[in-house]
Scaffold this motif. Sequence first.
Motif, PDB file in Angstrom:
ATOM      1  N   ALA A  67      23.511  -5.094   2.914  1.00 18.94           N
ATOM      2  CA  ALA A  67      25.261  -4.945   2.660  1.00 18.94           C
ATOM      3  C   ALA A  67      25.575  -5.643   1.407  1.00 18.94           C
ATOM      4  O   ALA A  67      25.382  -6.754   1.185  1.00 18.94           O
ATOM      5  CB  ALA A  67      25.939  -5.298   3.870  1.00 18.94           C
ATOM      6  N   LEU A  68      26.579  -4.911   0.775  1.00 15.83           N
ATOM      7  CA  LEU A  68      27.278  -5.722  -0.321  1.00 15.83           C
ATOM      8  C   LEU A  68      28.307  -6.390  -0.057  1.00 15.83           C
ATOM      9  O   LEU A  68      29.520  -5.490   0.449  1.00 15.83           O
ATOM     10  CB  LEU A  68      27.299  -4.503  -1.532  1.00 15.83           C
ATOM     11  CG  LEU A  68      26.180  -4.084  -2.104  1.00 15.83           C
ATOM     12  CD1 LEU A  68      26.458  -3.136  -3.226  1.00 15.83           C
ATOM     13  CD2 LEU A  68      25.288  -5.342  -3.001  1.00 15.83           C
ATOM     14  N   ARG A  69      28.666  -7.504   0.076  1.00 13.35           N
ATOM     15  CA  ARG A  69      29.766  -7.992   0.335  1.00 13.35           C
ATOM     16  C   ARG A  69      30.944  -8.585  -0.853  1.00 13.35           C
ATOM     17  O   ARG A  69      31.858  -9.289  -0.824  1.00 13.35           O
ATOM     18  CB  ARG A  69      29.668  -9.371   1.280  1.00 13.35           C
ATOM     19  CG  ARG A  69      28.960  -9.096   2.441  1.00 13.35           C
ATOM     20  CD  ARG A  69      28.771  -9.729   3.623  1.00 13.35           C
ATOM     21  NE  ARG A  69      28.094  -9.441   4.586  1.00 13.35           N
ATOM     22  CZ  ARG A  69      28.396  -8.777   5.655  1.00 13.35           C
ATOM     23  NH1 ARG A  69      29.887  -8.414   5.609  1.00 13.35           N
ATOM     24  NH2 ARG A  69      27.924  -8.515   6.781  1.00 13.35           N
ATOM     25  N   GLU A  70      30.582  -8.337  -2.300  1.00 19.28           N
ATOM     26  CA  GLU A  70      31.202  -8.764  -3.353  1.00 19.28           C
ATOM     27  C   GLU A  70      32.609  -7.968  -3.360  1.00 19.28           C
ATOM     28  O   GLU A  70      32.654  -6.655  -2.745  1.00 19.28           O
ATOM     29  CB  GLU A  70      30.561  -8.377  -4.536  1.00 19.28           C
ATOM     30  CG  GLU A  70      29.343  -9.533  -4.718  1.00 19.28           C
ATOM     31  CD  GLU A  70      28.068  -9.041  -4.142  1.00 19.28           C
ATOM     32  OE1 GLU A  70      27.167 -10.002  -3.714  1.00 19.28           O
ATOM     33  OE2 GLU A  70      27.997  -7.957  -3.875  1.00 19.28           O
ATOM     34  N   THR A  71      33.373  -8.524  -4.035  1.00 21.38           N
ATOM     35  CA  THR A  71      34.719  -7.748  -4.437  1.00 21.38           C
ATOM     36  C   THR A  71      34.508  -6.305  -5.050  1.00 21.38           C
ATOM     37  O   THR A  71      33.739  -6.245  -6.165  1.00 21.38           O
ATOM     38  CB  THR A  71      35.674  -8.242  -5.163  1.00 21.38           C
ATOM     39  OG1 THR A  71      35.817  -9.632  -4.532  1.00 21.38           O
ATOM     40  CG2 THR A  71      36.825  -7.592  -5.287  1.00 21.38           C
ATOM     41  N   HIS A 108      23.675 -14.933  -6.598  1.00 19.22           N
ATOM     42  CA  HIS A 108      24.694 -14.893  -7.315  1.00 19.22           C
ATOM     43  C   HIS A 108      25.726 -14.132  -6.627  1.00 19.22           C
ATOM     44  O   HIS A 108      25.446 -12.992  -6.079  1.00 19.22           O
ATOM     45  CB  HIS A 108      24.469 -14.366  -8.770  1.00 19.22           C
ATOM     46  CG  HIS A 108      23.282 -15.068  -9.430  1.00 19.22           C
ATOM     47  ND1 HIS A 108      23.733 -16.457  -9.924  1.00 19.22           N
ATOM     48  CD2 HIS A 108      22.152 -14.677  -9.821  1.00 19.22           C
ATOM     49  CE1 HIS A 108      22.345 -16.835 -10.549  1.00 19.22           C
ATOM     50  NE2 HIS A 108      21.507 -15.622 -10.408  1.00 19.22           N
ATOM     51  N   THR A 109      26.956 -14.400  -6.659  1.00 20.23           N
ATOM     52  CA  THR A 109      28.213 -13.411  -6.470  1.00 20.23           C
ATOM     53  C   THR A 109      28.933 -13.416  -7.684  1.00 20.23           C
ATOM     54  O   THR A 109      29.678 -14.336  -8.198  1.00 20.23           O
ATOM     55  CB  THR A 109      28.931 -14.025  -5.205  1.00 20.23           C
ATOM     56  OG1 THR A 109      28.159 -14.433  -4.053  1.00 20.23           O
ATOM     57  CG2 THR A 109      30.249 -13.235  -4.956  1.00 20.23           C
ATOM     58  N   LEU A 110      29.161 -12.103  -8.067  1.00 23.37           N
ATOM     59  CA  LEU A 110      29.760 -11.559  -9.327  1.00 23.37           C
ATOM     60  C   LEU A 110      31.211 -11.134  -8.977  1.00 23.37           C
ATOM     61  O   LEU A 110      31.259  -9.989  -8.526  1.00 23.37           O
ATOM     62  CB  LEU A 110      29.036 -10.926 -10.222  1.00 23.37           C
ATOM     63  CG  LEU A 110      27.502 -11.395 -10.586  1.00 23.37           C
ATOM     64  CD1 LEU A 110      26.611 -10.278 -11.513  1.00 23.37           C
ATOM     65  CD2 LEU A 110      27.480 -12.886 -11.242  1.00 23.37           C
ATOM     66  N   GLN A 111      32.181 -11.850  -9.133  1.00 24.82           N
ATOM     67  CA  GLN A 111      33.517 -11.614  -8.837  1.00 24.82           C
ATOM     68  C   GLN A 111      34.216 -10.269  -9.600  1.00 24.82           C
ATOM     69  O   GLN A 111      34.054 -10.554 -11.058  1.00 24.82           O
ATOM     70  CB  GLN A 111      34.408 -12.412  -8.713  1.00 24.82           C
ATOM     71  CG  GLN A 111      34.231 -13.488  -7.667  1.00 24.82           C
ATOM     72  CD  GLN A 111      34.473 -12.766  -6.046  1.00 24.82           C
ATOM     73  OE1 GLN A 111      33.519 -12.901  -5.284  1.00 24.82           O
ATOM     74  NE2 GLN A 111      35.549 -11.848  -6.050  1.00 24.82           N
ATOM     75  N   HIS A 112      34.681  -9.176  -9.047  1.00 26.69           N
ATOM     76  CA  HIS A 112      35.329  -8.193  -9.775  1.00 26.69           C
ATOM     77  C   HIS A 112      36.452  -7.893  -9.255  1.00 26.69           C
ATOM     78  O   HIS A 112      36.671  -7.866  -8.082  1.00 26.69           O
ATOM     79  CB  HIS A 112      34.499  -7.007 -10.077  1.00 26.69           C
ATOM     80  CG  HIS A 112      33.128  -6.950 -10.961  1.00 26.69           C
ATOM     81  ND1 HIS A 112      32.002  -7.603 -10.437  1.00 26.69           N
ATOM     82  CD2 HIS A 112      32.823  -6.671 -12.213  1.00 26.69           C
ATOM     83  CE1 HIS A 112      31.147  -7.673 -11.206  1.00 26.69           C
ATOM     84  NE2 HIS A 112      31.612  -7.028 -12.432  1.00 26.69           N
ATOM     85  N   ALA A 113      37.946  -7.408 -10.037  1.00 25.89           N
ATOM     86  CA  ALA A 113      38.920  -7.247  -9.563  1.00 25.89           C
ATOM     87  C   ALA A 113      38.877  -5.705  -9.018  1.00 25.89           C
ATOM     88  O   ALA A 113      40.110  -5.445  -8.374  1.00 25.89           O
ATOM     89  CB  ALA A 113      40.100  -7.417 -10.603  1.00 25.89           C
ATOM     90  N   THR A 132      27.658  -5.054 -16.087  1.00 23.48           N
ATOM     91  CA  THR A 132      28.547  -4.584 -15.170  1.00 23.48           C
ATOM     92  C   THR A 132      29.546  -3.722 -15.645  1.00 23.48           C
ATOM     93  O   THR A 132      30.157  -3.948 -16.754  1.00 23.48           O
ATOM     94  CB  THR A 132      29.071  -5.365 -13.967  1.00 23.48           C
ATOM     95  OG1 THR A 132      30.051  -6.093 -14.409  1.00 23.48           O
ATOM     96  CG2 THR A 132      28.028  -6.161 -13.505  1.00 23.48           C
ATOM     97  N   GLY A 133      30.209  -2.569 -14.998  1.00 28.74           N
ATOM     98  CA  GLY A 133      31.344  -1.884 -15.448  1.00 28.74           C
ATOM     99  C   GLY A 133      31.844  -1.045 -14.218  1.00 28.74           C
ATOM    100  O   GLY A 133      31.013  -0.725 -13.241  1.00 28.74           O
ATOM    101  N   GLY A 134      33.116  -0.694 -14.351  1.00 34.39           N
ATOM    102  CA  GLY A 134      33.640  -0.001 -13.600  1.00 34.39           C
ATOM    103  C   GLY A 134      35.327   0.378 -13.724  1.00 34.39           C
ATOM    104  O   GLY A 134      35.498   0.550 -14.864  1.00 34.39           O
ATOM    105  N   ALA A 135      35.934   0.243 -12.564  1.00 34.65           N
ATOM    106  CA  ALA A 135      37.199   0.858 -12.774  1.00 34.65           C
ATOM    107  C   ALA A 135      38.127  -0.437 -13.502  1.00 34.65           C
ATOM    108  O   ALA A 135      39.277  -0.026 -13.717  1.00 34.65           O
ATOM    109  CB  ALA A 135      37.890   1.013 -11.271  1.00 34.65           C
ATOM    110  N   GLU A 136      37.523  -1.595 -13.643  1.00 30.41           N
ATOM    111  CA  GLU A 136      38.350  -2.573 -14.528  1.00 30.41           C
ATOM    112  C   GLU A 136      38.450  -2.008 -15.982  1.00 30.41           C
ATOM    113  O   GLU A 136      39.019  -2.494 -16.831  1.00 30.41           O
ATOM    114  CB  GLU A 136      37.659  -3.736 -14.464  1.00 30.41           C
ATOM    115  CG  GLU A 136      37.793  -4.590 -13.077  1.00 30.41           C
ATOM    116  CD  GLU A 136      37.016  -5.845 -13.212  1.00 30.41           C
ATOM    117  OE1 GLU A 136      37.525  -6.916 -12.834  1.00 30.41           O
ATOM    118  OE2 GLU A 136      35.727  -5.925 -13.699  1.00 30.41           O
TER     119      GLU A 136
END
Length: 347
Positions: A67-71, A108-113, A132-136
Amino acid sequence: MAADIPKVVPLTCHGHSRPVTHLSFSSTVEDEQYYFISSCKGVRSQIPEITAFTNKPQIITQCFVMALRETGLVHSLATKVPYGKPDSRQMPPSQQQQQPISQRECLHTLQHAHIVRSVAFPIQANPQVLATGGAEKKLRIFDLTRGGSSSTPPTPSASSATTENGVSSYEIGAGVHNGTIKSIVWNQDYNVVTTAAEDRKVRWWDLRSRHPIVELGVDGPIGSCELNNLATRPNDSGILTVAAGKSVYLYDGVQPGRLLKKVDFDYDVASAAVNSESGRLVTGSANDTWARVYDLNTNEELEVQKGHHGPIWSVSFSPDGKLYGTGSEDGTIKLWKACREPYGLWR
C-alpha cells in the motif's frame, strides 16, 4: 506472421481491486529471472496498491501487495529496485513473501502536494536518484543517497535544492509544463529525461541545464510513453514509444526528438509497446477491450487479442520479448505468449 504462433490461453493475474493503470517489467536479473510490477487506481477511501510478480519458478507467482501511503496517488511506477544485498529491504520480492508488509521498513517518504502520475529511476546505475511528476506539473529529481555517496552524480547541481526528511529534491524546468505530467522516462544518457504531459507535448530535458533539449507536439491526448527495455542486439538504441490520439510515435531511444516512424490508426490509442527484435507493435484502445498486434515494418494487423473486459491502459514486453502484459480497467493483468517455442506455463 503472428499466425505462426499457436493460439494459447493468456495467463490472468488477479490481485488488484481497482483499474490497472501501469505495469512494467524489470531487466533479467539472473538465471533468466525477471519481475514485473503493476499499480492501480485508488479512491478516497482506498489506498492504491502495487503488486509484484516473478516468472520463476513458474511464470507468475504473486509476491506481495504494497500500500502507498504518501501524499497523492501513484498512477505509474518503475521496476529498478536494488536487488542482491542480504538486507530484507533489498531482496527480490520472492524472498520477501514471508515478511509482513507492516514490518518492511519504509526507506523514503517523498511528499507531493498533488497526485503523482509517474516515477522513474535511471537506467545505468543503482537507484540513487528518482524522478517524479504529476498533477503538480513539476518534474522533480530526488537524491536518495542522503549522504551524497552515490557513484553516479545524483543531481544536476547542488544549488537551489530543497531538503525534506533528509532527501534533497530539485525542480527541472519550472513553469514549462502546462498540464499534468503523465509519464517520465530516464534515457540511456543519464543526463537526459523525457516527459510526456497532458499539454500534448513530449519534452527531452538536459538535467545539467534544466532546460528542454527538444519539445515536440503530438496530435492528441497522450496515453502512454515507454522506452522498450530490449537490449539483445549490441547496437540497439531502444525505441521510445508514445501513444497519443489515434497515432503511435516511435522515437530514437538515444537521439532526443528523432522520429523513426509514426503509425496512424482509426481508433484512440491508450497504450502501446514495441519489441524491436521481433518487429512487433502492440496497442491498447481507450474505446474497446482488445489488444492488437501489428508488424512493425509493414503496419499489417496480425492478431487481435480478446479477453479483457475494459480498456487496456498499459502494455509492456518482458525483457526477453517472449511475452507481453496488458493492464486493464477491469482490474486484471493478462500475459500473452509472443514466441513460437514452449515457454513457462505454456510448455
